[in-house]
Structure formats: structure tokens, C-alpha cells
Motif scaffolding. Structure first.
Motif, PDB file in Angstrom:
ATOM      1  N   GLY A  24       0.826  -1.211   0.000  1.00  0.00           N
ATOM      2  CA  GLY A  24       0.000   0.000   0.000  1.00  0.00           C
ATOM      3  C   GLY A  24       0.856   1.256   0.000  1.00  0.00           C
ATOM      4  N   LEU A  25       1.926   1.248   0.798  1.00  0.00           N
ATOM      5  CA  LEU A  25       2.852   2.385   0.813  1.00  0.00           C
ATOM      6  C   LEU A  25       3.555   2.550  -0.534  1.00  0.00           C
ATOM      7  N   VAL A  26       3.898   1.438  -1.158  1.00  0.00           N
ATOM      8  CA  VAL A  26       4.512   1.508  -2.489  1.00  0.00           C
ATOM      9  C   VAL A  26       3.534   2.144  -3.470  1.00  0.00           C
ATOM     10  N   GLU A  27       2.271   1.740  -3.407  1.00  0.00           N
ATOM     11  CA  GLU A  27       1.269   2.344  -4.301  1.00  0.00           C
ATOM     12  C   GLU A  27       1.169   3.842  -4.069  1.00  0.00           C
ATOM     13  N   ILE A  28       1.136   4.266  -2.824  1.00  0.00           N
ATOM     14  CA  ILE A  28       1.061   5.695  -2.514  1.00  0.00           C
ATOM     15  C   ILE A  28       2.291   6.419  -3.059  1.00  0.00           C
ATOM     16  N   GLY A  29       3.464   5.821  -2.876  1.00  0.00           N
ATOM     17  CA  GLY A  29       4.685   6.420  -3.409  1.00  0.00           C
ATOM     18  C   GLY A  29       4.649   6.553  -4.919  1.00  0.00           C
ATOM     19  N   MET A  72       4.771   9.902  -7.168  1.00  0.00           N
ATOM     20  CA  MET A  72       5.792  10.074  -8.209  1.00  0.00           C
ATOM     21  C   MET A  72       5.159  10.445  -9.551  1.00  0.00           C
ATOM     22  N   ARG A  73       3.921   9.999  -9.792  1.00  0.00           N
ATOM     23  CA  ARG A  73       3.200  10.353 -11.019  1.00  0.00           C
ATOM     24  C   ARG A  73       2.612  11.754 -10.944  1.00  0.00           C
ATOM     25  N   GLY A  74       2.787  12.400  -9.782  1.00  0.00           N
ATOM     26  CA  GLY A  74       2.278  13.760  -9.624  1.00  0.00           C
ATOM     27  C   GLY A  74       0.884  13.831  -9.047  1.00  0.00           C
ATOM     28  N   GLU A  75       0.342  12.709  -8.645  1.00  0.00           N
ATOM     29  CA  GLU A  75      -0.994  12.693  -8.055  1.00  0.00           C
ATOM     30  C   GLU A  75      -0.924  13.238  -6.628  1.00  0.00           C
ATOM     31  N   GLU A  76      -1.873  14.067  -6.291  1.00  0.00           N
ATOM     32  CA  GLU A  76      -1.928  14.576  -4.924  1.00  0.00           C
ATOM     33  C   GLU A  76      -2.517  13.488  -4.025  1.00  0.00           C
ATOM     34  N   VAL A  77      -1.776  13.128  -3.012  1.00  0.00           N
ATOM     35  CA  VAL A  77      -2.219  12.106  -2.074  1.00  0.00           C
ATOM     36  C   VAL A  77      -2.266  12.751  -0.692  1.00  0.00           C
ATOM     37  N   ARG A 114      -4.447  12.618   3.376  1.00  0.00           N
ATOM     38  CA  ARG A 114      -5.046  11.646   4.288  1.00  0.00           C
ATOM     39  C   ARG A 114      -6.517  11.381   3.959  1.00  0.00           C
ATOM     40  N   ARG A 115      -7.114  12.170   3.089  1.00  0.00           N
ATOM     41  CA  ARG A 115      -8.490  11.932   2.641  1.00  0.00           C
ATOM     42  C   ARG A 115      -8.532  11.129   1.335  1.00  0.00           C
ATOM     43  N   SER A 116      -7.376  10.864   0.741  1.00  0.00           N
ATOM     44  CA  SER A 116      -7.329  10.096  -0.511  1.00  0.00           C
ATOM     45  C   SER A 116      -7.715   8.647  -0.240  1.00  0.00           C
ATOM     46  N   ALA A 117      -8.481   8.102  -1.152  1.00  0.00           N
ATOM     47  CA  ALA A 117      -8.914   6.705  -1.017  1.00  0.00           C
ATOM     48  C   ALA A 117      -7.826   5.769  -1.557  1.00  0.00           C
ATOM     49  N   LEU A 118      -7.631   4.690  -0.848  1.00  0.00           N
ATOM     50  CA  LEU A 118      -6.707   3.641  -1.282  1.00  0.00           C
ATOM     51  C   LEU A 118      -7.500   2.344  -1.274  1.00  0.00           C
ATOM     52  N   ARG A 119      -7.601   1.735  -2.423  1.00  0.00           N
ATOM     53  CA  ARG A 119      -8.287   0.447  -2.487  1.00  0.00           C
ATOM     54  C   ARG A 119      -7.334  -0.591  -1.919  1.00  0.00           C
ATOM     55  N   PHE A 120      -7.641  -1.016  -0.714  1.00  0.00           N
ATOM     56  CA  PHE A 120      -6.720  -1.848   0.050  1.00  0.00           C
ATOM     57  C   PHE A 120      -6.908  -3.336  -0.217  1.00  0.00           C
TER      58      PHE A 120
END
Length: 162
Positions: free
Chosen positions: A118-123, A127-132, A134-140
Motif C-alpha cells: 500500500g505504501l509503495v502504491e502511494i509512493g 511520483m506520477r504527480g498525483e496529490e495524495v 489523508r483523505r485520498s482513497a486507497l483500495r486496500f
């Protein structure tokens, strides 16, 4: 049942779990939901595999109840503190279902792998420039599914002496 038959049946049940994990991950990745049907099948196959492996099912059910209770409390506390859900019910049900196969002892590998991926996905998203935020959704779900598969592989490797 002879030991060889038990090993083959356990391998088949674990292979079914891997396939179910792939289905659950794909559905969650595309639709943002871990379906109850997938979680129910993972629970059923996991419980059957625990039975075949000779696990004390009473304690496995106790483990599952503990995990379910703690995760529901965590979900409730997060919602109370933050005003929104931070852990979906599908994720809670998936972890409870996985506990039927892994028990409390195997859950640490699943959770470690899920959190790290999950942390790798966020990273990668950052890196792609997406704003992440604490309100961003992560499909876990895909991360949980990968964690379950890794825990099964490591359990099998440990049993075979690797």
C-alpha cells in the motif's frame, strides 16, 4: 485420510484461495468493493483448509472473533475521530476470512505485506504527480489479497523446510 492425500487436498484448497484472492483483488481494483460473496468463499475455503491441516477449529474461530472485534472497534474509533470511514467493511470481512486460514500467527505477514505494498502504491501515485492526502482513497483489497497469498507461500515454504 493418508498424509499424501491430505497434502494434496490442502494444496488444492490453498490454490483455490489464491484464485479467490485474484478475483477479489481485481473486483476491488475496478469497483472499489470487496464483495461479500468473495469474502464468504475465502472464509469457507480457509476454514476447510484449516480443518484439513488439522488445526483446532475452535481456536481458529476464537482468533477470527478477536480479529473481527478489534477491526470493528478500530473502524468505529477512526470514524469517531476523523468523521469518515478509514477501513471498509469489505476489508474487515476479508481479514476475518483470512484469519480462518492463517490464524492470528499468520495475520502479521498478511498485514505487513499489505501495508508495505500500500505504501509503495502511494509512493508511485505521488511520483506520477498525483496529490495524495489523508483523505485520498486507497483500495486496500488488492494489497490484502497479495498479503494473504504471500502468507500462504511463506507458510508452505516453512513447512517444507525452505
Amino acid at each position: 485420510m493418508p498424509v499424501a492425500d491430505t497434502s494434496i487436498l490442502l494444496l488444492a484448497l490453498d490454490a483455490a484461495l489464491v484464485a479467490l484472492c485474484a478475483v477479489a483483488a481485481l473486483i476491488d481494483w475496478r469497483r472499489g468493493i470487496l464483495p461479500d460473496a468473495c469474502n464468504a468463499l475465502i472464509a469457507s475455503v480457509g476454514l476447510a483448509a484449516s480443518y484439513v491441516a488439522g488445526t483446532d477449529l475452535v481456536w481458529r474461530l476464537v482468533d477470527t472473533g478477536i480479529v473481527l472485534g478489534l477491526l470493528l472497534l478500530l473502524r468505529l474509533a477512526y470514524r469517531h475521530l476523523r468523521g469518515h470511514n478509514g477501513l471498509g467493511l469489505g476489508d474487515v470481512k476479508f481479514l476475518a476470512a483470512a484469519t480462518l486460514r492463517l490464524g492470528l500467527a499468520g495475520l502479521n505477514i498478511l498485514l505487513l505485506a499489505a501495508c508495505l505494498t500500500g505504501l509503495v502504491e502511494i509512493g508511485l501515485r505521488r511520483m506520477r504527480g498525483e496529490e495524495v492526502t489523508r483523505r485520498s482513497a486507497l483500495r486496500f483489497g488488492p494489497h490484502l489479497a497479495l498479503g494473504l497469498v504471500l502468507a500462504l507461500v511463506l507458510e508452505r515454504a516453512a513447512l517444507s523446510g525452505l
